[in-house]
Design an enzyme around this catalytic site. Structure first.
Site, PDB file in Angstrom:
ATOM      1  CG  ASP A  66      -0.403   0.097   2.644  1.00  0.00           C
ATOM      2  OD1 ASP A  66       0.801  -0.732   2.841  1.00  0.00           O
ATOM      3  OD2 ASP A  66      -0.779   0.685   3.436  1.00  0.00           O
TER       4      ASP A  66
ATOM      5  CD  GLU B  17       4.472   0.849   6.298  1.00  0.00           C
ATOM      6  OE1 GLU B  17       5.180   1.313   7.264  1.00  0.00           O
ATOM      7  OE2 GLU B  17       4.144   1.401   5.491  1.00  0.00           O
TER       8      GLU B  17
END
Length: 188
Positions: free
Chosen positions: A92, A162
């Protein structure tokens, strides 16, 4: 030949097998895929396709329990037994709010354009962490191209969630799911 000399020779052999043009193309392809936290499905599918080549012996998606449609990507290569190595990264990125306005009228304007400016790739997630994921993918390809195989087990793990900054994000859902699977004795 000493062990150190052999290691240096093999490392040099693998290093020469890195395809820098392919690596740049990989990074540009990854950057072109928006993957803001909570919306990593497309980048996970892309990463799975990239590790699904012959460089890796096994690859797959690991759904994150309770996270509708979200998954981690894993791939393994090398010999079971001996030493092992885990190469982890996150799929991400943070949002791209304000990016286009900041770079309006320049080749950097699109956060997903992956423009090369002064020898650098510009786009959302290049440094954090799409280039790192691409380096892991290309490293195993280079090892295979050089005719070598890892002496131990190499595992790539690309996790979701994350980053933080978006509502409902930053809880490390992907890493938590991986740790829970490991603690439960799951193989991957």
């Amino acid at each position: 030949m000493s062990a150190t000399e052999l290691i240096d020779r093999l490392a040099d052999q693998a290093s020469r097998a890195v395809d820098t043009h392919e690596l740049v193309a990989l990074v540009q392809a990854a950057v072109a895929i928006p993957s803001i936290t909570l919306d990593e499905a497309a980048i996970a599918a892309w990463a799975l396709a990239e590790v699904g080549d012959s460089s890796w012996e096994e690859a797959g998606l690991i759904p994150i329990s309770g996270e509708d449609g979200r998954a981690n990507v894993f791939a393994t290569a090398g010999l079971v037994g001996g030493r092992s190595l885990l190469l982890a990264g996150h799929l991400d990125t943070v949002h791209a709010d304000g990016w286009a306005e900041q770079w309006a009228g320049t080749s950097r304007e699109s956060p997903y354009g992956a423009a090369i400016v002064d020898g650098e790739i510009w786009g959302r997630g290049v440094a954090d962490q799409k280039a790192g994921i691409c380096m892991i993918i290309e490293a195993l390809r280079a090892i295979r191209r050089s005719g070598m195989r890892p002496a131990g087990r190499v595992t790539a793990l690309f996790v979701a969630d994350e980053e933080s900054g978006q509502p409902g994000s930053g809880i490390s859902a992907g890493m938590r799911a991986s740790v829970e699977r490991f603690r439960s004795g799951a193989r991957r």
